[in-house]
Design a protein around this motif. Structure first.
Motif, short mmCIF file in Angstrom:
data_model
loop_
_atom_site.label_atom_id
_atom_site.label_comp_id
_atom_site.label_asym_id
_atom_site.label_seq_id
_atom_site.Cartn_x
_atom_site.Cartn_y
_atom_site.Cartn_z
N MET A 1 0.84 -1.20 0.00
CA MET A 1 0.00 0.00 0.00
C MET A 1 0.88 1.26 0.00
SD MET A 1 -2.78 1.28 2.84
CE MET A 1 -3.43 -0.34 3.14
N GLU B 1 -7.52 4.26 -3.72
CA GLU B 1 -7.85 2.85 -3.92
C GLU B 1 -8.69 2.29 -2.78
OE1 GLU B 1 -4.07 0.99 -4.60
OE2 GLU B 1 -3.67 2.29 -6.33
N ARG B 2 -9.42 1.23 -3.12
CA ARG B 2 -10.35 0.59 -2.19
C ARG B 2 -9.73 0.29 -0.83
NH1 ARG B 2 -14.81 -3.12 -2.88
NH2 ARG B 2 -14.64 -4.76 -1.35
N HIS B 3 -8.53 -0.32 -0.85
CA HIS B 3 -7.92 -0.69 0.44
C HIS B 3 -7.48 0.55 1.22
CE1 HIS B 3 -4.63 -0.59 -2.52
NE2 HIS B 3 -3.92 -0.11 -1.53
N GLU B 4 -7.29 1.67 0.51
CA GLU B 4 -6.92 2.91 1.21
C GLU B 4 -8.11 3.48 1.99
OE1 GLU B 4 -3.27 4.54 -1.51
OE2 GLU B 4 -5.28 4.98 -2.22
N TYR B 5 -9.31 3.30 1.45
CA TYR B 5 -10.50 3.70 2.22
C TYR B 5 -10.53 2.93 3.54
CZ TYR B 5 -12.41 6.11 -1.84
OH TYR B 5 -12.59 6.97 -2.88
N TYR B 6 -10.34 1.61 3.45
CA TYR B 6 -10.42 0.80 4.68
C TYR B 6 -9.31 1.16 5.67
CZ TYR B 6 -13.94 -1.98 2.27
OH TYR B 6 -15.07 -2.37 1.62
N ARG B 7 -8.14 1.52 5.14
CA ARG B 7 -7.03 1.93 6.02
C ARG B 7 -7.40 3.21 6.78
NH1 ARG B 7 -3.56 0.97 9.57
NH2 ARG B 7 -1.61 2.14 9.50
N GLU C 1 -9.95 2.48 9.41
CA GLU C 1 -9.35 1.80 10.57
C GLU C 1 -8.73 2.83 11.53
OE1 GLU C 1 -6.41 -0.99 9.11
OE2 GLU C 1 -5.43 -0.98 11.05
N HIS D 1 -20.27 3.31 5.90
CA HIS D 1 -19.69 2.02 6.28
C HIS D 1 -20.05 1.69 7.74
CE1 HIS D 1 -16.39 -0.86 7.28
NE2 HIS D 1 -16.73 -1.32 6.10
N GLN E 1 -14.96 2.51 -6.58
CA GLN E 1 -14.04 1.56 -5.95
C GLN E 1 -14.78 0.41 -5.25
OE1 GLN E 1 -10.47 1.49 -5.91
NE2 GLN E 1 -10.95 2.77 -7.67
#
Ligand code: CP
Length: 316
Positions: free
Chosen positions: A1, A16-22, A25, A150, A181
């Motif tokens: 990442m 990016e999608r995983h950056e939203y989740y990061r 968090e 979310h 995304q």
């Protein structure tokens, strides 16, 4: 990442999608500080500089509140007319940010010119956060909104978003990039003169966003999990100030959310509005189970805490 440390937050295009989740968090981790109305010392050695060339209530104060909650300091301006950028000299963005970078460790900029924060980022040695640029984008608002959705729905994939209002709005652009995304289906509802431009639709097609456009909110309300609103009675976002002159008119029923309309909605659908509002979202809706704009407002502080902590390298 990709690392967030030292990064500018200018656009959600390419976020990016995983950056939203990061980001979610980190927001979850920091939220108790705001919820308990306390402070931490995470950013105690850091200073936020606010450079607001357009009015703001939420975005500027939420960034400031976030910095203060994390133990940092705040300086800056909320009216460019009181700076050399807004008087006789019309000081350039380049010269202005070459000053601001010495006054703090991160710059949050709102500007009436699309691309101004990106121009600032070209010259600043510290991260620049776009707090809204003309009709362009409003990435921190939409990160707040996606975080709120979310939290409320427990997911983003599989949801149907109804986007109502002026599609020239910067939030609508950032939200469109964000939706692409995830497995999100979108329905856009706007007056014809405020609809998605052909160029922007080409971008959405290239991003494989599934969307349609309809004329009246009543034709799509039953499908919506999330109702995402902006006014259609709007100022000109390319101006530094747009004072209200005389009668600005009323919102047509096509773009208005009322209690009567919400009787046709899914029982668990939620309404988000970044605010301020005109008459497109009646106060009678505030007390219903659908309203989530006050949670969205609280999360505005939490999300800015997360972004400041990330770009200043205080958490990875
Ligand atoms: N939602 C939003 O950007 O509000 P402000 O203009 O008050 O910052």
């Amino acid at each position: 990442m990709r690392s967030f440390a030292g990064r500018d937050i200018l656009s959600l295009k390419g976020f990016e999608r995983h950056e939203y989740y990061r980001v979610f968090e980190i927001a979850d981790r920091l939220a108790p500080i705001a919820r308990n109305r306390t402070k931490s010392d995470l950013l105690k050695d850091k200073t936020l500089v606010t450079a607001f060339y357009q009015p703001s209530t939420r975005t500027r104060l939420a960034h400031e509140a976030a910095m203060l909650r994390l133990g940092g300091s705040v300086t800056g301006f909320s009216d460019a007319r009181m700076t050399r950028a807004g008087d006789y000299y019309q000081e350039s963005i380049k010269d202005t940010v070459h000053m601001l970078e010495y006054y703090g460790d991160v710059i949050v900029m709102r500007h009436f010119q699309q691309g101004a924060p990106a121009e600032a980022a070209r010259w600043a040695s510290v991260p620049v956060i776009n707090a809204g640029d003309g009709w362009g984008e409003h990435p921190t608002q939409v990160l707040t909104d996606m975080y709120t959705i979310h939290q409320e729905k427990g997911r983003l994939d599989g949801l149907h978003f109804l986007l109502v209002g002026d599609m020239r709005m910067r939030t609508m652009h950032s939200m469109s990039y964000a939706m692409s995304q995830f497995d999100i289906e979108a329905t856009y509802i706007s007056p014809p003169e405020m609809s998605l431009t052909d160029d922007f639709k080409k971008e959405l097609d290239a991003l494989n966003l599934r969307y349609r456009e309809v004329e009246h909110i009543k034709d799509a309300i039953a499908d919506a999990d999330v109702i995402y609103m902006e006014p259609v009675v709007q100022p000109d976002y390319t101006k530094a100030r747009d004072e209200r002159e005389g009668d600005v008119g009323l919102t047509p029923a096509n773009y208005q959310v009322t209690n009567k309309l919400m009787r046709k909605a899914k029982p668990d659908s939620i309404i988000l509005h970044s605010l301020p509002r005109m008459d497109e979202l009646l106060p009678e809706v505030d007390g219903t189970r659908h309203a989530r704009y006050w949670e969205e407002a609280f999360n505005g502080v939490v999300m800015r805490m997360a972004l400041l902590a990330l770009v200043l390298g205080a958490t990875e």
